[in-house]
Design a protein around this motif. Structure first.
Motif, PDB file in Angstrom:
ATOM      1  N   GLY A  30      -2.412  12.196  20.402  1.00  0.00           N
ATOM      2  CA  GLY A  30      -1.182  12.771  20.908  1.00  0.00           C
ATOM      3  C   GLY A  30      -0.980  14.180  20.399  1.00  0.00           C
ATOM      4  N   GLY A  34      -2.216  15.826  23.567  1.00  0.00           N
ATOM      5  CA  GLY A  34      -1.082  15.350  24.356  1.00  0.00           C
ATOM      6  C   GLY A  34      -1.445  14.081  25.091  1.00  0.00           C
ATOM      7  N   GLY A  36      -0.835  10.865  25.567  1.00  0.00           N
ATOM      8  CA  GLY A  36       0.154   9.811  25.381  1.00  0.00           C
ATOM      9  C   GLY A  36       1.219   9.878  26.451  1.00  0.00           C
ATOM     10  N   VAL A  37       2.098   8.891  26.464  1.00  0.00           N
ATOM     11  CA  VAL A  37       3.194   8.827  27.426  1.00  0.00           C
ATOM     12  C   VAL A  37       4.486   8.521  26.683  1.00  0.00           C
ATOM     13  CG1 VAL A  37       1.637   8.074  29.261  1.00  0.00           C
ATOM     14  CG2 VAL A  37       2.892   6.370  27.938  1.00  0.00           C
ATOM     15  N   TYR A  38       5.610   8.689  27.376  1.00  0.00           N
ATOM     16  CA  TYR A  38       6.897   8.489  26.709  1.00  0.00           C
ATOM     17  C   TYR A  38       7.946   8.029  27.705  1.00  0.00           C
ATOM     18  CZ  TYR A  38       8.883  12.798  28.664  1.00  0.00           C
ATOM     19  OH  TYR A  38       9.380  13.752  29.521  1.00  0.00           O
ATOM     20  N   TYR A  95      14.226   7.500  22.422  1.00  0.00           N
ATOM     21  CA  TYR A  95      12.955   8.119  22.787  1.00  0.00           C
ATOM     22  C   TYR A  95      11.833   7.253  22.249  1.00  0.00           C
ATOM     23  CZ  TYR A  95       9.060  11.424  22.912  1.00  0.00           C
ATOM     24  OH  TYR A  95       7.848  12.031  23.152  1.00  0.00           O
ATOM     25  N   GLN A  97       7.457   6.782  22.341  1.00  0.00           N
ATOM     26  CA  GLN A  97       6.206   7.469  22.648  1.00  0.00           C
ATOM     27  C   GLN A  97       5.037   6.595  22.229  1.00  0.00           C
ATOM     28  OE1 GLN A  97       5.758  11.767  21.764  1.00  0.00           O
ATOM     29  NE2 GLN A  97       4.025  11.176  20.473  1.00  0.00           N
ATOM     30  N   THR A  99       0.844   6.964  21.999  1.00  0.00           N
ATOM     31  CA  THR A  99      -0.358   7.774  22.165  1.00  0.00           C
ATOM     32  C   THR A  99      -1.595   6.892  22.028  1.00  0.00           C
ATOM     33  OG1 THR A  99      -0.928   8.393  19.882  1.00  0.00           O
ATOM     34  CG2 THR A  99       0.921   9.564  20.903  1.00  0.00           C
ATOM     35  N   LYS A 153       4.589  10.038  33.170  1.00  0.00           N
ATOM     36  CA  LYS A 153       5.518  10.603  32.179  1.00  0.00           C
ATOM     37  C   LYS A 153       4.735  10.864  30.887  1.00  0.00           C
ATOM     38  CE  LYS A 153      10.371  10.157  30.767  1.00  0.00           C
ATOM     39  NZ  LYS A 153      10.833  11.355  31.495  1.00  0.00           N
ATOM     40  N   THR A 155       3.206  13.029  27.588  1.00  0.00           N
ATOM     41  CA  THR A 155       3.770  13.864  26.527  1.00  0.00           C
ATOM     42  C   THR A 155       3.308  15.305  26.626  1.00  0.00           C
ATOM     43  OG1 THR A 155       1.961  13.269  25.041  1.00  0.00           O
ATOM     44  CG2 THR A 155       3.953  11.911  24.948  1.00  0.00           C
ATOM     45  N   LEU A 157       3.709  18.323  27.987  1.00  0.00           N
ATOM     46  CA  LEU A 157       4.772  18.917  28.801  1.00  0.00           C
ATOM     47  C   LEU A 157       4.823  20.441  28.716  1.00  0.00           C
ATOM     48  CD1 LEU A 157       7.670  16.383  28.101  1.00  0.00           C
ATOM     49  CD2 LEU A 157       6.443  16.692  30.247  1.00  0.00           C
TER      50      LEU A 157
END
Length: 287
Positions: A30, A34, A36-38, A95, A97, A99, A153, A155, A157
């Motif tokens: 992550g 990046g 990963g998702v969240y 929140y 997350q 990863t 979605k 991570t 971004l």
């Protein structure tokens, strides 16, 4: 909108620990990719908002990046309850997350047999801003130059961050994005256009993230027979809209009254937005 995280503890890989002590290894994918998702979930009156829809979207994002959900729903719910339970009467944001976890080397290929990194925190949401209800917000139109899997979605971004900052630099609260002459989404929101009494929003596709609040707006509108449709919206239709709104989990539904420095419609929040906002607030109150 939201404040800084103010929780005394967060969840990280099976443990509840103070926020200031939460750390992940530098070799976490992550951090490096990046990878990963969240999800971001509003919490009203101590209850996560549209939880099943958020968790379904989490599963979809994980599946799209070839990861499995590391926890069962009841385990997620226990984590959420502990992190939000100390202030159940105050609106919050959750929140989470996931990863792909830690690898031994920096390698683009997936690690074999690794454990995912799971992180959850909660914080107090900002109260509704009465100025937005009275005056609306400003937005600018920018070219959508992000990748072609915006339905995940993820991570990663940076593209959204740069577009949101460009809007901020232009004195606006959001960027409405256009690709190939068609509206896709905002930098962190879904847009709605009102033309001749009909509520329009771009159809779900890989070009946009299908927002949970977006879907609820359509559900509420259809429930009272307000005309609405999911279809492509041209830049010209955007710029000549009678009303323009944005929606997201943290911003709910906000009216855009200034686009690229020009008034939208009459330059004030419109009647259909006020109707939708009333329906949305009533829905929240009866969770």
């Amino acid at each position: 909108m939201s404040t800084e995280p103010d929780t005394s503890e967060v969840y990280l890989n099976g443990e509840f620990i103070p926020l200031g002590e939460a750390c992940v290894p530098v070799m976490d994918r992550g951090f490096l990719f990046g990878d990963g998702v969240y999800e971001l979930i509003p919490v009203y009156g101590g209850r996560p908002f549209r939880l099943s829809q958020h968790m379904e979207r989490l599963d979809n994002s994980l599946g799209s990046v070839r990861m499995e959900n590391p926890l069962q729903l009841d385990a997620w719910e226990r984590i959420f309850a502990r992190l939000t339970g100390s202030i159940p009467d105050i609106d919050q944001l959750l929140y989470l997350q996931v990863t792909r976890g830690v690898d031994r080397t920096r390698n683009h290929l997936f690690p074999q047999g690794g454990e995912p990194t799971v992180f959850v925190m909660a914080w107090t949401a900002e109260p509704r801003d009465p100025d937005i209800s009275g005056k609306g917000i400003a937005a600018v139109v920018l070219e959508d130059n992000r990748w072609h899997r915006c339905d995940i979605k993820a991570t990663a971004l940076l593209g959204n961050v740069l577009l949101r900052q460009a809007a901020q630099d232009a004195g606006a609260a959001e960027a409405i994005l256009v690709r190939d002459g068609l509206v896709t989404e905002g930098s962190s929101t879904n847009p709605f256009v009102v033309q001749d009494g009909e509520i329009l929003t771009p159809p779900a596709s890989n070009r946009l993230l299908r927002g949970i609040t977006r879907d609820l707006v359509l559900e509420l509108a259809r429930g009272v027979d307000m005309p609405c449709a999911e279809r492509h919206i041209t830049r010209d239709e955007l710029e000549t809209a009678d009303e323009l709104w944005i929606s997201s989990s943290s911003r709910e539904v906000q009216p855009v009254t200034l686009l690229d420095g020009k008034p939208v419609g009459e330059g004030v929040p419109g009647a259909l937005w006020r109707r939708i906002d009333d329906l949305f607030q009533d829905y929240k109150a009866h969770l």
